[in-house]
Scaffold this active site. Sequence first.
Site, PDB file in Angstrom:
ATOM      1  N   ASN A 189       0.811  -1.222   0.000  1.00 21.00           N
ATOM      2  CA  ASN A 189       0.000   0.000   0.000  1.00 21.00           C
ATOM      3  C   ASN A 189       0.845   1.273   0.000  1.00 21.00           C
ATOM      4  OD1 ASN A 189       0.689  -0.483   2.648  1.00 21.00           O
ATOM      5  ND2 ASN A 189      -1.392  -1.006   3.276  1.00 21.00           N
ATOM      6  N   THR A 209       2.419  -8.286  -1.245  1.00 19.79           N
ATOM      7  CA  THR A 209       2.739  -8.177   0.180  1.00 19.79           C
ATOM      8  C   THR A 209       2.444  -9.471   0.911  1.00 19.79           C
ATOM      9  OG1 THR A 209       2.130  -7.208   2.305  1.00 19.79           O
ATOM     10  CG2 THR A 209       0.514  -7.002   0.572  1.00 19.79           C
ATOM     11  N   ASP A 263       1.987  -9.471   3.927  1.00 18.41           N
ATOM     12  CA  ASP A 263       1.081  -9.099   5.017  1.00 18.41           C
ATOM     13  C   ASP A 263      -0.385  -9.305   4.652  1.00 18.41           C
ATOM     14  OD1 ASP A 263       3.236  -8.388   6.520  1.00 18.41           O
ATOM     15  OD2 ASP A 263       3.044  -6.236   6.183  1.00 18.41           O
ATOM     16  N   MET A 320       6.309 -11.810  11.045  1.00 17.35           N
ATOM     17  CA  MET A 320       6.173 -10.476  10.467  1.00 17.35           C
ATOM     18  C   MET A 320       4.701 -10.110  10.335  1.00 17.35           C
ATOM     19  SD  MET A 320       8.992  -9.913   7.455  1.00 17.35           S
ATOM     20  CE  MET A 320      10.739  -9.681   7.828  1.00 17.35           C
ATOM     21  N   GLY A 321       4.388  -8.856  10.509  1.00 19.48           N
ATOM     22  CA  GLY A 321       3.002  -8.392  10.390  1.00 19.48           C
ATOM     23  C   GLY A 321       2.823  -7.183  11.274  1.00 19.48           C
ATOM     24  N   TYR A 371      13.198 -13.280   8.349  1.00 18.13           N
ATOM     25  CA  TYR A 371      13.073 -13.117   6.903  1.00 18.13           C
ATOM     26  C   TYR A 371      12.640 -14.384   6.177  1.00 18.13           C
ATOM     27  CZ  TYR A 371      14.953  -8.486   7.314  1.00 18.13           C
ATOM     28  OH  TYR A 371      15.101  -7.177   7.633  1.00 18.13           O
TER      29      TYR A 371
END
Lengths: 388, 388
Positions: A107, A132, A134, A176-177, A292
Amino acid sequence: MAATFVIAQGGGPTAVINQTMVGAVIEIQKRHPDARILGARHGVRGIRDGDYVELSDVPEEQLRRVGTTPGAALGSTRDKPDAAYCELVFAGLKKVGADAFIYIGGNDTAGTQQILADASGGSIAFVHAPKTIDNDLVENDHTPGFISAGEFVAGAFLSVDLDFRALPGVYVGIVMGRHAGFLTAAAAAWRDDEDSGPHLLYVPERAFSVPRFINDVRATLGRYKRCIVAVSEGVSTADGKSLVESIVPPDRLERDAHGNLKLSGGDLGLAFEHALRDGLPGTRARVDALGYMPRGYIGAINDTDSHEAFNAGAFAVEAAAQGGGSVALQFDGNKTVMKLVPLSAVAGKTRHMPDDFLKPDINELSDKGIAYLNRLVPGKYQVGKPFV
Amino acid sequence: MAATFVIAQGGGPTAVINQTMVGAVIEIQKRHPDARILGARHGVRGIRDGDYVELSDVPEEQLRRVGTTPGAALGSTRDKPDAAYCELVFAGLKKVGADAFIYIGGNDTAGTQQILADASGGSIAFVHAPKTIDNDLVENDHTPGFISAGEFVAGAFLSVDLDFRALPGVYVGIVMGRHAGFLTAAAAAWRDDEDSGPHLLYVPERAFSVPRFINDVRATLGRYKRCIVAVSEGVSTADGKSLVESIVPPDRLERDAHGNLKLSGGDLGLAFEHALRDGLPGTRARVDALGYMPRGYIGAINDTDSHEAFNAGAFAVEAAAQGGGSVALQFDGNKTVMKLVPLSAVAGKTRHMPDDFLKPDINELSDKGIAYLNRLVPGKYQVGKPFV
């Protein structure tokens, strides 16, 4: 005159962002055999600095090999152009005579395209192609990169759960998030019964409290003798502050050009270790950050994800022909379909995981959450039940 | 009278330790159709407590499915029996009328078998079947579990290197490995040219110094604009102290029953983050611990490793017939062969990575190190070279 396409990649690399780039390049080569295709190195930075790689004549075989390789082959950037930067980027695009600029990213990247499109007055087609892990883009059912990342995370937690059945204790895996809990929720995608981990999910959409966490872990230990926890790096306390902010002294907080806090540091993990040591003294507890691995582990690239990412790139070329916009992956009830939506519909907005993907009072997937994840990240391995 | 076999798993689970257990059980079922096969839950603890699962009649199909599943399906333990504990284990074996006890694990597990064998006076055959991702058993060319773990680590660093080509900076990946650097060295197994990461390897066999580390990273950044580092959790400073010991206050150090320090905590990672922040201020730096993934990620189970692990289990049954000992995987210059060696040759000993696996003054693999790792962890993916 032959058309000129500029293409770039922004934000964190993924397992399949190269498929989108390659999908676009191959589609341009097919549709517009005379077109010039310039890959900007490190996103808008490459356009600003005139740093390009000529992609027009790269053979399809070489492109397809790059497509199957994780990472961002053009390089990426976290630069967020302000007005002055934007003018330089715009001048850069003019200088190479760009007719279209395809920018692959999340985004923030859509936001950059929106600013450039607003400034250009329609002379160049600005296209955002989604990417993404996410999964936090509005207008999308899911985003390229999420399925591979989700599959890695599901496999990681399945594996750790098996490890902790053998040597019981508490495991906390940090995923991750920043604002959206989808990837953390994917940890439970392959949970096949009540007993299987992860037993607890903590996502940014629900307020996090250390005492509540310790109670949840204690209860789970009582029931299953082990407790596997998946937690988003972006979990926030009830006051809306990210947990990292409540741990790290303000002068040590690190932010990128978008103002995004660095969440992936070791402070969060250590805070969980200390909370468990203090709250459940004597209990074996291990905290890992998956780091990662989910976003580009070469051994966990999902075929559907690769295919969709490639198609999103190809569709971005059609989107350029239609004047620009954002490519969205939507679900028609049966399959994934590509749609073109306005940049403004996606730019700078965050899609959160729906609250009803989790059960009301338990940090556990609801049937709705399970159905969504099973559709995207279906089971892959047949597990032999342990004898303990 | 039909024979009774007891089988158990010790130490950290791996991707293929179940293959060894299953290899033994299937071999016993074949050789001794009337034998009773008891799986002790959680290693010697299950024998002490009389906690067994009957494996004699488990169908081969079910066993084979367990074999392909990571983790330790019988449960594991880090208990190190002292004399009193040993007496209870020995009494437990007598109680079920055990003729042989096959214990799958690393050098601590071989040590336990040695103590039990010494105490038994030859009435029971004690067999140690090898398992360890650390690859640190003497008498072995390599150990079951190492190849899968090595393949995961090689893939992880290949992937992270691609990620950091896109968004440059310093990456430090902490890899399990207390005394032996083999698994950390495997990070470089798929490095295909000078430019590829990991650029620096730090193993327990060579003294670690923070100033040297910062200098190495600075030089690498100057050369490649990024620096990918693989470091063993067990790295030690010149005084022989593990780096964790020099970071964590003594009252917070955690040890298991073998006196082994807990190395997998977040303190080490945070120490690297701080060292990089202080030594190379303003440089983007990320530190991950690979944690539990290498030892049992379900998506990275190597076929050769599975096969050898299974065969080691089958050979353990032959070893029992020969009166006991330790199963060793040796290399005859052409292929891996199983040998039976005395328990005392393996018990409590640590095999270190030969110093000449690294170049003399650089923390980089030598040709000899590369040849060894390429033999065990051959390349698996065809990577498309990035355009940056």
